[in-house]
Design a protein around this motif. Structure first.
Motif, PDB file in Angstrom:
ATOM      1  N   TYR A   1       0.815  -1.215   0.000  1.00  0.00           N
ATOM      2  CA  TYR A   1       0.000   0.000   0.000  1.00  0.00           C
ATOM      3  C   TYR A   1       0.853   1.273   0.000  1.00  0.00           C
ATOM      4  O   TYR A   1       0.336   2.364   0.241  1.00  0.00           O
ATOM      5  CB  TYR A   1      -0.953  -0.029   1.195  1.00  0.00           C
ATOM      6  CG  TYR A   1      -1.810  -1.269   1.181  1.00  0.00           C
ATOM      7  CD1 TYR A   1      -2.706  -1.495   0.132  1.00  0.00           C
ATOM      8  CD2 TYR A   1      -1.678  -2.255   2.151  1.00  0.00           C
ATOM      9  CE1 TYR A   1      -3.450  -2.657   0.075  1.00  0.00           C
ATOM     10  CE2 TYR A   1      -2.434  -3.421   2.094  1.00  0.00           C
ATOM     11  CZ  TYR A   1      -3.309  -3.616   1.063  1.00  0.00           C
ATOM     12  OH  TYR A   1      -4.039  -4.760   0.984  1.00  0.00           O
TER      13      TYR A   1
ATOM     14  N   GLY B   1      -1.400   8.344  -2.879  1.00  0.00           N
ATOM     15  CA  GLY B   1      -2.775   8.173  -2.444  1.00  0.00           C
ATOM     16  C   GLY B   1      -2.947   7.251  -1.264  1.00  0.00           C
ATOM     17  O   GLY B   1      -4.050   7.151  -0.715  1.00  0.00           O
ATOM     18  N   MET B   2      -1.869   6.587  -0.843  1.00  0.00           N
ATOM     19  CA  MET B   2      -1.971   5.731   0.354  1.00  0.00           C
ATOM     20  C   MET B   2      -0.784   5.992   1.264  1.00  0.00           C
ATOM     21  O   MET B   2      -0.633   7.088   1.783  1.00  0.00           O
ATOM     22  CB  MET B   2      -2.130   4.254  -0.027  1.00  0.00           C
ATOM     23  CG  MET B   2      -3.531   3.918  -0.543  1.00  0.00           C
ATOM     24  SD  MET B   2      -3.914   2.153  -0.656  1.00  0.00           S
ATOM     25  CE  MET B   2      -4.286   1.742   1.039  1.00  0.00           C
TER      26      MET B   2
ATOM     27  N   LEU C   1      -8.366   0.190   5.156  1.00  0.00           N
ATOM     28  CA  LEU C   1      -9.264   1.286   4.795  1.00  0.00           C
ATOM     29  C   LEU C   1      -8.840   2.590   5.458  1.00  0.00           C
ATOM     30  O   LEU C   1      -9.025   3.678   4.883  1.00  0.00           O
ATOM     31  CB  LEU C   1     -10.701   0.934   5.171  1.00  0.00           C
ATOM     32  CG  LEU C   1     -11.332  -0.224   4.399  1.00  0.00           C
ATOM     33  CD1 LEU C   1     -12.742  -0.498   4.896  1.00  0.00           C
ATOM     34  CD2 LEU C   1     -11.344   0.043   2.896  1.00  0.00           C
TER      35      LEU C   1
ATOM     36  N   HIS D   1      -5.687   3.318   6.030  1.00  0.00           N
ATOM     37  CA  HIS D   1      -4.592   3.725   5.142  1.00  0.00           C
ATOM     38  C   HIS D   1      -5.134   4.528   3.967  1.00  0.00           C
ATOM     39  O   HIS D   1      -4.570   5.566   3.581  1.00  0.00           O
ATOM     40  CB  HIS D   1      -3.876   2.499   4.568  1.00  0.00           C
ATOM     41  CG  HIS D   1      -3.130   1.685   5.570  1.00  0.00           C
ATOM     42  ND1 HIS D   1      -2.711   0.399   5.290  1.00  0.00           N
ATOM     43  CD2 HIS D   1      -2.734   1.944   6.837  1.00  0.00           C
ATOM     44  CE1 HIS D   1      -2.073  -0.085   6.334  1.00  0.00           C
ATOM     45  NE2 HIS D   1      -2.075   0.829   7.294  1.00  0.00           N
ATOM     46  N   LYS D   2      -6.225   4.047   3.390  1.00  0.00           N
ATOM     47  CA  LYS D   2      -6.763   4.680   2.184  1.00  0.00           C
ATOM     48  C   LYS D   2      -7.339   6.058   2.488  1.00  0.00           C
ATOM     49  O   LYS D   2      -7.090   7.034   1.755  1.00  0.00           O
ATOM     50  CB  LYS D   2      -7.849   3.789   1.568  1.00  0.00           C
ATOM     51  CG  LYS D   2      -8.466   4.342   0.287  1.00  0.00           C
ATOM     52  CD  LYS D   2      -7.445   4.390  -0.834  1.00  0.00           C
ATOM     53  CE  LYS D   2      -8.045   4.926  -2.127  1.00  0.00           C
ATOM     54  NZ  LYS D   2      -8.366   6.365  -2.052  1.00  0.00           N
TER      55      LYS D   2
ATOM     56  N   ALA E   1      -5.476   9.418   1.115  1.00  0.00           N
ATOM     57  CA  ALA E   1      -6.166  10.308   0.183  1.00  0.00           C
ATOM     58  C   ALA E   1      -6.238  11.723   0.727  1.00  0.00           C
ATOM     59  O   ALA E   1      -6.061  12.707  -0.015  1.00  0.00           O
ATOM     60  CB  ALA E   1      -7.574   9.776  -0.094  1.00  0.00           C
TER      61      ALA E   1
ATOM     62  N   TRP F   1     -14.840  -4.705  -1.941  1.00  0.00           N
ATOM     63  CA  TRP F   1     -13.626  -5.296  -2.488  1.00  0.00           C
ATOM     64  C   TRP F   1     -13.470  -6.714  -1.941  1.00  0.00           C
ATOM     65  O   TRP F   1     -13.804  -6.986  -0.791  1.00  0.00           O
ATOM     66  CB  TRP F   1     -12.403  -4.472  -2.091  1.00  0.00           C
ATOM     67  CG  TRP F   1     -12.401  -3.070  -2.598  1.00  0.00           C
ATOM     68  CD1 TRP F   1     -11.929  -2.619  -3.799  1.00  0.00           C
ATOM     69  CD2 TRP F   1     -12.889  -1.908  -1.920  1.00  0.00           C
ATOM     70  NE1 TRP F   1     -12.094  -1.264  -3.917  1.00  0.00           N
ATOM     71  CE2 TRP F   1     -12.682  -0.791  -2.778  1.00  0.00           C
ATOM     72  CE3 TRP F   1     -13.483  -1.694  -0.674  1.00  0.00           C
ATOM     73  CZ2 TRP F   1     -13.042   0.504  -2.424  1.00  0.00           C
ATOM     74  CZ3 TRP F   1     -13.852  -0.406  -0.319  1.00  0.00           C
ATOM     75  CH2 TRP F   1     -13.629   0.676  -1.187  1.00  0.00           C
TER      76      TRP F   1
ATOM     77  N   ARG G   1     -12.823   9.989  -0.366  1.00  0.00           N
ATOM     78  CA  ARG G   1     -11.457   9.568  -0.043  1.00  0.00           C
ATOM     79  C   ARG G   1     -11.194   8.146  -0.539  1.00  0.00           C
ATOM     80  O   ARG G   1     -10.118   7.839  -1.061  1.00  0.00           O
ATOM     81  CB  ARG G   1     -11.221   9.630   1.460  1.00  0.00           C
ATOM     82  CG  ARG G   1     -11.328  11.010   2.091  1.00  0.00           C
ATOM     83  CD  ARG G   1     -10.370  12.002   1.484  1.00  0.00           C
ATOM     84  NE  ARG G   1     -10.271  13.222   2.274  1.00  0.00           N
ATOM     85  CZ  ARG G   1      -9.845  14.390   1.793  1.00  0.00           C
ATOM     86  NH1 ARG G   1      -9.465  14.490   0.523  1.00  0.00           N
ATOM     87  NH2 ARG G   1      -9.793  15.458   2.572  1.00  0.00           N
ATOM     88  N   LEU G   2     -12.164   7.280  -0.386  1.00  0.00           N
ATOM     89  CA  LEU G   2     -11.991   5.902  -0.845  1.00  0.00           C
ATOM     90  C   LEU G   2     -11.956   5.807  -2.357  1.00  0.00           C
ATOM     91  O   LEU G   2     -11.346   4.892  -2.927  1.00  0.00           O
ATOM     92  CB  LEU G   2     -13.104   5.018  -0.280  1.00  0.00           C
ATOM     93  CG  LEU G   2     -13.096   4.846   1.241  1.00  0.00           C
ATOM     94  CD1 LEU G   2     -14.377   4.183   1.704  1.00  0.00           C
ATOM     95  CD2 LEU G   2     -11.878   4.035   1.682  1.00  0.00           C
TER      96      LEU G   2
ATOM     97  N   VAL H   1      -5.291   6.133  -6.668  1.00  0.00           N
ATOM     98  CA  VAL H   1      -4.246   5.448  -5.907  1.00  0.00           C
ATOM     99  C   VAL H   1      -3.238   4.847  -6.877  1.00  0.00           C
ATOM    100  O   VAL H   1      -3.614   4.324  -7.928  1.00  0.00           O
ATOM    101  CB  VAL H   1      -4.832   4.306  -5.039  1.00  0.00           C
ATOM    102  CG1 VAL H   1      -3.732   3.619  -4.246  1.00  0.00           C
ATOM    103  CG2 VAL H   1      -5.893   4.818  -4.108  1.00  0.00           C
TER     104      VAL H   1
ATOM    105  N   TRP I   1      -3.537  -2.024  -3.975  1.00  0.00           N
ATOM    106  CA  TRP I   1      -4.904  -1.513  -3.898  1.00  0.00           C
ATOM    107  C   TRP I   1      -5.694  -2.048  -5.087  1.00  0.00           C
ATOM    108  O   TRP I   1      -5.270  -1.929  -6.236  1.00  0.00           O
ATOM    109  CB  TRP I   1      -4.933   0.012  -3.865  1.00  0.00           C
ATOM    110  CG  TRP I   1      -6.320   0.551  -3.724  1.00  0.00           C
ATOM    111  CD1 TRP I   1      -7.041   1.222  -4.652  1.00  0.00           C
ATOM    112  CD2 TRP I   1      -7.163   0.429  -2.562  1.00  0.00           C
ATOM    113  NE1 TRP I   1      -8.286   1.538  -4.156  1.00  0.00           N
ATOM    114  CE2 TRP I   1      -8.402   1.062  -2.884  1.00  0.00           C
ATOM    115  CE3 TRP I   1      -7.012  -0.152  -1.321  1.00  0.00           C
ATOM    116  CZ2 TRP I   1      -9.447   1.121  -1.975  1.00  0.00           C
ATOM    117  CZ3 TRP I   1      -8.064  -0.093  -0.421  1.00  0.00           C
ATOM    118  CH2 TRP I   1      -9.264   0.539  -0.745  1.00  0.00           C
TER     119      TRP I   1
END
Length: 566
Positions: free
Chosen positions: A66, A70-71, A158, A160-161, A165, A294, A321-322, A326, A331
């Protein structure tokens, strides 16, 4: 222990070297088990808020997978299931953080909290602003410990994401912290293990399970779950996991969530897809809006078989954000869902012309009973045929013929009016119901035989000729000959014996007995043959000693037909 490693002590470093060798956007920090973004500005004043995470190795693709735009800006790897050192975390902070500061995303384990926490203090002393968010998403511990002491597991990805972001969009450190903390507070995860994993340095599984046992609510370090329960269907397990998460996180009808179906390292995509299917259906039935989903392996426990489910409540801002772009190798993408499972329904379907209705010919009731005996025999012989096919093939023959049995039983009344019509119907049913090679072989044989029986009176000679034509059709379709260790090694001698007995004036029952005896001898002979066609041919001499499953199946249905011959 069988693992593709060189030495247990070298596992982590060699793994990280392999990962960055495959990822153009990543580099390995010299002298440390730390993966960094390759595009980190050398000028510290140009750096945005850095998002850093990590933990023990063995959770791949977390955490290095990751690292990317973006992460994460950096991932710190400890030994397998062991927290990284304070110095490694501090080295990561120094390598990617600047005046904008850094956010550390930490899973709630004592070692991680201590080492990441101390590194944060040391970095602050050097003038680097550092904040920490602790993820404690394991809802299985709801009856065991207070929420602040729960473990951090797969839902961490999540966080992290969301944090990545926010930082990529230029948010200040306190804003990144606020968003990450808010996400962690409404995050819930629960897992189930079907078996243990083996830490390379230990060389043996962390626990043992009986064949019919599973562990509910496990962690991600090979430890046991909160309770041991009997094995259940996938749907039942999904319902248990979801119910616990939904109740603990107070998710109700109308709430918006995202779903992560996470494999623990030893679960194939096939099984994860079955889990995802049920999870999506159950959430929708409860009125819960699944905005994104996912399925895959996101945070594993080495090779442990099992999965976890994660739910994260979302609003428009968190969903944005999700959805943000990325560039991290692990991801999986957008996670967008169709409104409902896609099924293509043509506006018009061309179907073969229906055969005209006809009155049943004499003896067709007996014919049908014989076919149903074949169906019964296929089901009864499934374990043996599966075992034989597993020894020298892919193990699907037994189940395939069980599907064929179901298709035979499902044929309509008007299929049983004449031998030709019945064989045509059975052939088409097997073609549609049996995958692999058996379906086409049996369908071709039966259709060829049916055409011969439709040409005139159906007597023993006609049946002998139809049998011979059917066997020839199988040989032509697959290219096999007797001696290749296939179903033909039972079929060809059986057809020849039946035809010879009929020509010699024997009755149908006696002729069929000769055919069955020849088929049995053919099946037995295959155990001494080296296969030359099909999957068994890949085994060569290793297949010798076990009869061919296709030849054994021929004997099964021939014996089942015997009471009806005469």
């Amino acid at each position: 222990m069988k693992k593709l490693v060189n030495a247990p002590r070298a596992v982590v470093r060699e793994m990280l070297e392999g990962l960055v060798s495959l990822a153009p956007g990543q580099v390995l920090l010299d002298g440390e088990s730390v993966v960094l973004r390759a595009d980190t500005p050398s000028d510290v004043r140009a750096r945005k808020v850095a998002v850093i995470s990590g933990g023990g190795s063995g959770h791949e693709p977390a955490h290095a997978g990751y690292v990317g735009a973006g992460m994460l800006d950096a991932a710190v790897a400890g030994d397998v299931f062991t927290s990284p050192s304070t110095d490694a975390v501090l080295a990561a902070i120094r390598a990617v953080a600047g005046p904008a500061g850094a956010l550390l995303v930490v899973k709630n384990y004592t070692g991680d909290r201590l080492n990441f926490g101390l590194a944060a203090e040391l970095a602050r002393a050097e003038g680097i602003p550092v904040e920490t968010v602790v993820v404690a998403d394991d809802v299985s511990l709801h009856d065991t410990v207070e929420p602040a002491r729960r473990r951090g597991i797969a839902g961490t990805v999540l966080v992290h994401k969301v944090a990545g972001a926010a930082a990529e969009a230029g948010a200040a450190l306190q804003d990144v912290l606020r968003e990450a903390t808010a996400a962690a507070e409404v995050l819930g995860t629960m897992g189930v293990a079907l078996g243990p994993c083996t830490v390379p340095a230990a060389g043996k599984p962390g626990f043992t399970l009986e064949e019919d046992e599973i562990e509910l609510g496990l962690g991600i370090h090979g430890e046991q779950g909160v309770r041991r329960v009997p094995m259940q269907t996938a749907d039942s397990l999904v319902d248990t996991l979801l119910t616990t998460i939904v109740e603990d996180r107070r998710i109700t009808s109308g709430d918006r969530v995202v779903l992560v179906v996470n494999g623990l390292g030893g679960t194939p995509p096939m099984e994860l897809a079955i889990v995802a299917r049920r999870a999506l259906a159950a959430l929708r039935q409860g009125g819960i809006r699944v905005e994104r989903a996912w399925s895959g392996t996101f945070l594993s426990a080495l090779e442990m078989p099992g999965c976890s489910l994660t739910l994260l409540k979302v609003d428009d801002a968190r969903l944005a954000r999700l959805d943000a772009a990325v560039d991290a190798p692990a991801w999986p993408g957008a996670g967008r869902l169709p409104k409902e499972p896609g099924v293509y329904r043509p506006s018009s379907t061309a179907s073969p012309a229906s055969l005209p209705a006809e009155a049943p010919q004499p003896g067709m009731d007996r014919f049908r009973k014989a076919a149903l005996r074949v169906a019964d025999a296929f089901e009864q012989s499934e374990p043996r045929l599966t075992a034989l096919d597993s020894a020298a093939g892919d193990g699907d023959l037994g189940l395939s013929l069980v599907r064929g049995a179901e298709a035979i039983r499902a044929l309509p009344e008007d299929a049983w009016t004449s031998p030709a019509r019945a064989l045509t119907a059975i052939g088409n049913a097997l073609r549609r119901s049996i995958g692999g090679s058996s379906g086409p072989f049996y369908a071709t044989a039966l259709l060829r035989a049916a055409r011969r029986l439709a040409e005139g009176p159906v007597d023993a000679a006609a049946w002998a000729e139809a049998f011979d034509l059917a066997v020839t059709a199988v040989s032509e379709l697959g290219g096999a000959r007797p001696g290749d260790r296939t179903m033909l090694d039972a079929l060809r001698p059986a057809a020849d014996a039946f035809a010879k007995a009929v020509r010699c004036g024997q009755g149908a029952r006696e002729a069929w007995a000769s055919a069955v005896h020849a088929a049995e001898a053919g099946e037995e002979a295959t155990s001494r043959m080296q296969p030359r066609l099909g999957r068994a041919s890949y085994l060569g001499a290793r297949a010798v000693g076990v009869p061919d499953a296709g030849a054994a199946a021929v004997v099964v249905w021939m014996k089942a037909l015997t009471p009806g011959i005469g």
